[in-house]
Every structure is written in C-alpha cells, then in structure tokens.
Design a protein around this motif. Structure first.
Motif, PDB file in Angstrom:
ATOM      1  N   GLY A   1      -1.189  -4.987   9.632  1.00  0.00           N
ATOM      2  CA  GLY A   1      -0.474  -3.722   9.650  1.00  0.00           C
ATOM      3  C   GLY A   1      -1.352  -2.518   9.928  1.00  0.00           C
ATOM      4  O   GLY A   1      -1.116  -1.440   9.381  1.00  0.00           O
TER       5      GLY A   1
ATOM      6  N   PRO B   1       4.886  -6.241   9.874  1.00  0.00           N
ATOM      7  CA  PRO B   1       5.646  -5.007   9.675  1.00  0.00           C
ATOM      8  C   PRO B   1       5.758  -4.167  10.942  1.00  0.00           C
ATOM      9  O   PRO B   1       4.911  -4.246  11.835  1.00  0.00           O
ATOM     10  CB  PRO B   1       4.822  -4.269   8.618  1.00  0.00           C
ATOM     11  CG  PRO B   1       3.422  -4.734   8.871  1.00  0.00           C
ATOM     12  CD  PRO B   1       3.553  -6.176   9.261  1.00  0.00           C
TER      13      PRO B   1
ATOM     14  N   LEU C   1       5.128  -0.881  12.727  1.00  0.00           N
ATOM     15  CA  LEU C   1       4.174   0.205  12.505  1.00  0.00           C
ATOM     16  C   LEU C   1       4.808   1.570  12.763  1.00  0.00           C
ATOM     17  O   LEU C   1       4.167   2.598  12.587  1.00  0.00           O
ATOM     18  CB  LEU C   1       2.943  -0.007  13.385  1.00  0.00           C
ATOM     19  CG  LEU C   1       2.145  -1.273  13.054  1.00  0.00           C
ATOM     20  CD1 LEU C   1       0.937  -1.421  13.969  1.00  0.00           C
ATOM     21  CD2 LEU C   1       1.718  -1.281  11.595  1.00  0.00           C
TER      22      LEU C   1
ATOM     23  N   PRO D   1       6.233   1.450   8.529  1.00  0.00           N
ATOM     24  CA  PRO D   1       5.592   0.385   7.749  1.00  0.00           C
ATOM     25  C   PRO D   1       5.992   0.447   6.280  1.00  0.00           C
ATOM     26  O   PRO D   1       6.385   1.508   5.774  1.00  0.00           O
ATOM     27  CB  PRO D   1       4.100   0.691   7.925  1.00  0.00           C
ATOM     28  CG  PRO D   1       4.038   2.152   8.202  1.00  0.00           C
ATOM     29  CD  PRO D   1       5.274   2.467   8.986  1.00  0.00           C
ATOM     30  N   PRO D   2       5.891  -0.677   5.575  1.00  0.00           N
ATOM     31  CA  PRO D   2       6.206  -0.689   4.145  1.00  0.00           C
ATOM     32  C   PRO D   2       5.280   0.249   3.380  1.00  0.00           C
ATOM     33  O   PRO D   2       4.122   0.449   3.755  1.00  0.00           O
ATOM     34  CB  PRO D   2       5.963  -2.147   3.742  1.00  0.00           C
ATOM     35  CG  PRO D   2       5.978  -2.919   5.018  1.00  0.00           C
ATOM     36  CD  PRO D   2       5.484  -2.000   6.074  1.00  0.00           C
ATOM     37  N   SER D   3       5.773   0.805   2.310  1.00  0.00           N
ATOM     38  CA  SER D   3       4.931   1.630   1.444  1.00  0.00           C
ATOM     39  C   SER D   3       3.995   0.734   0.651  1.00  0.00           C
ATOM     40  O   SER D   3       4.158  -0.483   0.590  1.00  0.00           O
ATOM     41  CB  SER D   3       5.813   2.444   0.493  1.00  0.00           C
ATOM     42  OG  SER D   3       6.631   1.569  -0.274  1.00  0.00           O
TER      43      SER D   3
ATOM     44  N   CYS E   1       1.078  -1.583  -0.385  1.00  0.00           N
ATOM     45  CA  CYS E   1       0.402  -2.622   0.394  1.00  0.00           C
ATOM     46  C   CYS E   1       1.350  -3.101   1.478  1.00  0.00           C
ATOM     47  O   CYS E   1       2.482  -3.520   1.187  1.00  0.00           O
ATOM     48  CB  CYS E   1      -0.005  -3.785  -0.509  1.00  0.00           C
ATOM     49  SG  CYS E   1      -0.651  -5.211   0.401  1.00  0.00           S
ATOM     50  N   ARG E   2       0.921  -3.053   2.708  1.00  0.00           N
ATOM     51  CA  ARG E   2       1.818  -3.404   3.812  1.00  0.00           C
ATOM     52  C   ARG E   2       2.185  -4.881   3.831  1.00  0.00           C
ATOM     53  O   ARG E   2       3.143  -5.279   4.485  1.00  0.00           O
ATOM     54  CB  ARG E   2       1.199  -2.966   5.139  1.00  0.00           C
ATOM     55  CG  ARG E   2       1.183  -1.455   5.264  1.00  0.00           C
ATOM     56  CD  ARG E   2       0.687  -0.946   6.581  1.00  0.00           C
ATOM     57  NE  ARG E   2       0.827   0.504   6.631  1.00  0.00           N
ATOM     58  CZ  ARG E   2       0.362   1.272   7.605  1.00  0.00           C
ATOM     59  NH1 ARG E   2      -0.305   0.723   8.619  1.00  0.00           N
ATOM     60  NH2 ARG E   2       0.542   2.577   7.568  1.00  0.00           N
TER      61      ARG E   2
ATOM     62  N   ARG F   1      -1.148   2.170  -2.106  1.00  0.00           N
ATOM     63  CA  ARG F   1      -2.029   1.460  -1.189  1.00  0.00           C
ATOM     64  C   ARG F   1      -3.260   0.946  -1.943  1.00  0.00           C
ATOM     65  O   ARG F   1      -3.959   1.731  -2.599  1.00  0.00           O
ATOM     66  CB  ARG F   1      -2.480   2.385  -0.057  1.00  0.00           C
ATOM     67  CG  ARG F   1      -3.489   1.752   0.884  1.00  0.00           C
ATOM     68  CD  ARG F   1      -3.839   2.700   2.015  1.00  0.00           C
ATOM     69  NE  ARG F   1      -4.836   2.106   2.915  1.00  0.00           N
ATOM     70  CZ  ARG F   1      -5.217   2.639   4.074  1.00  0.00           C
ATOM     71  NH1 ARG F   1      -4.688   3.791   4.461  1.00  0.00           N
ATOM     72  NH2 ARG F   1      -6.121   2.041   4.836  1.00  0.00           N
TER      73      ARG F   1
END
Length: 345
Positions: A235, A282, A284, A287-289, A291-292, A312
C-alpha cells in the motif's frame, strides 16, 4: 542497509509520491526510506500496486512533474535527485544510473537495430565516434552472452528471442558502466531456465562492476536468489525490512508471512496447503486508515482497541531490521513460530 562502515550510495528518505487524477489523489508512495551501498542488491517485494515501480521511476526522475507531487529526499552519491534539473538527470540516466524494464520488446524500438540503440546510449554520454560506439555495442552483447554479436548487432528486436531481448536490455543499461542499476521485474515473462541465466548474469556483472542494484519483484523465490537486503512494500509503505536471511526465515510482519505462506515449498511434503492472502490490495485513491494491511490481516483482531484500523504503525528499525505492526514483536514471534516447521512437514 546492513553495512555500518560504508556510506550509502543511494539514500531515500521519507519519500512521498502522490498523483493527481480525475478521481482524486493517488498516494502511490507514502513515506518510504531505505539505503543501498555499492556492490549490494536491495530486493523490493510486494504485490502489484504496492508502489515498487513508482519508487524507482521517481529515483530516475521519469514522472510528469506537473501532475506528480513528490516530497522527501533521494541522494545518489551525494547528489539530491529531487532538486536536480531535467538536464542534470539526463546526464545521470544511462551514465550513473540505469534501468532494466520488465518488457524488453515494448522498451526496445522496433524501428532500429539492437546495436544502434545500444551504441546511441554510449555516444550520447561519452561523445565516442560511431565506430567506437558500434565496437562497444558488440562488446556489451558479447559480455551479456549473446552469440555471434558481430552479426546480431545489426538485427532488430523482433529477431531476438525473449531471453535475448532481455540480455540486450541489460547490455544497453550497462553500456556506460552505471553505478546504480534498477531492475524492474526483468525476469517475469521468461521461462525458469532463462530466468536463472539472467539472474546469474546480473550477479556476475555486479561482481565485475561493483554495481548497486535495486531489484523489484513480486517473487520471493527471486529475492532469495539475488538480494542481500529485502524491503517489503504494501500500500505504498514499507512494512518490513532486513537482510534476506532475516526476512525470509523469520518474518516479522503478517503481510510478509502471508507472502511466504502462499509460496509453494520445494522441501518437505507436497501435501502442505498453500495459504493465499485473502482479499485484494488496497486502493491507493482511498486507502484504509491505520495499518493499510489490517482489512486482510489475520492478527488484527488480537490488537486491543481496534488500533490497527485507526493508527498507522511505526516502522521501528534497529540495525537495519524492522517491521511496522501494532502487535508486540514477542506475540508475533509466538504466532509465527510454527511457520518454519509447517513448511517442511
């Protein structure tokens, strides 16, 4: 990365590469750092879309600067590439740094002979005569193992096999003896026999020239063959780094473990099932909040307070070894402990 006595020849610090699109901002690389010493090979591994190729195109300065937001620092032997002009980068490309692309047929011009394309690179950077440049092209074709180079120098790319075209690309990349070579999945389209020959060729040429190599791949088997150090990307971020032995034998991140678990083993029982990583890489754009990797991670639920989805994880690196995961390392080691044994039974 592993050498403390050598100054890094290539140093990347907190690199961010974001593209503007009609749909929004693509965060292709989002805070990446690594070092590479002369004569060493760094393997960058990850699924498609992880940011591997974008990182290396950025090193070469091959992005449209009007549509790309780049932040951070890239130092090549002390020269800051991100503040260098296009003219300065042109002098460096092919001369101090070079790239081998994945698809040699698409990268070589079909309208010019292989020898012309190699000799033009040499002429541009050295000012050599046409005769000298042709002789250099023949020498490089011979050096990369192409038979009858005096004849084949006048042939076109379509007259070469896939493996021979890739060798010609390597000859072109090395014609000016660059100190940094970036190889972007150069063996992906080749059969295993030719792939092994290309890998051996790169190792031999590195030993001869002392070249620093960045080798991009999604194949951990290739990494095991050529790399000194490994950087695992997911990611747009680095999730794990260390020596080849450390990363492949004792992975510290669930994503690295997932990559290794999805690879067939040549040792032990053939009945050991493969465990592919569920889900897809994911987007880009969105992207997920946190930890991707958390939407695909089997261990995220073991971290209290939903931390994986909100914060993160830091990449904690000690002596070149580190990983970015909220789960305490001791717990990860406990959960991963049976991995090595299960691959051999």
């Amino acid at each position: 990365m592993t050498s403390t006595e050598q100054q890094p020849f290539l140093s990347v610090r907190d690199l961010k590469v974001h593209f503007s699109t009609e749909d929004g901002i693509v965060k292709a690389v989002d805070g990446l750092s690594f070092d590479l010493a002369k004569g060493q090979t760094l393997g960058i591994v990850g699924e498609s879309g992880s940011g591997k190729s974008v990182t290396n195109l950025t090193i070469l300065g091959l992005h449209d600067r009007h549509r790309t937001a780049i932040d951070g620092e890239i130092l090549l032997d002390g020269t800051d590439l991100l503040t260098s002009s296009e003219r300065q980068l042109e002098k460096l490309r092919g001369n101090k740094m070079a790239m081998i692309f994945q698809d040699a047929l698409a990268s070589l011009s079909p309208y010019h002979t292989v020898g012309t394309q190699i000799s033009e690179v040499f002429r541009k950077h050295t000012g050599a005569s046409k005769r000298e440049s042709r002789a250099r092209a023949i020498e490089m074709l011979r050096r990369v193992g192409i038979p009858q180079p005096e004849t084949r120098v006048d042939e076109y790319p379509h007259q070469f096999s896939g493996g021979m075209r890739q060798r010609a690309m390597i000859a072109m990349a090395l014609v000016c003896d660059p100190e940094l070579l970036i190889a972007d999945e150069p063996t992906t389209a080749l059969d295993v026999t030719v792939q092994a020959q290309i890998m051996d060729l790169l190792k031999d040429l590195q030993q001869e020239f002392g070249t620093a190599i960045v080798f991009i791949t999604h194949d951990l088997g290739v990494i095991a063959d050529i790399a000194d150090d490994v950087l695992v990307m997911y990611g747009g971020r680095c999730v794990e780094r260390g020596t080849k032995r450390e990363v492949l034998s004792t992975p510290q991140h669930p994503y690295t473990l997932g990559l290794l678990s999805s690879m067939p083993s040549l040792e032990g029982s053939v009945d050991v099932p493969l465990n592919p990583i569920p889900g897809s890489p994911p987007s880009l754009l969105n992207p997920p909040s946190g930890c991707r990797f958390h939407p695909r991670c089997a261990f995220a639920e073991k971290v209290p307070n939903g931390l994986c989805s909100t914060e993160r994880p830091a990449l904690d690196v000690v002596d070149g070894r580190g990983s970015a995961c909220h789960l305490p390392l001791a717990q990860r080691e406990e959960f991963f402990a049976d991995f090595a044994g299960s691959r051999h039974h």
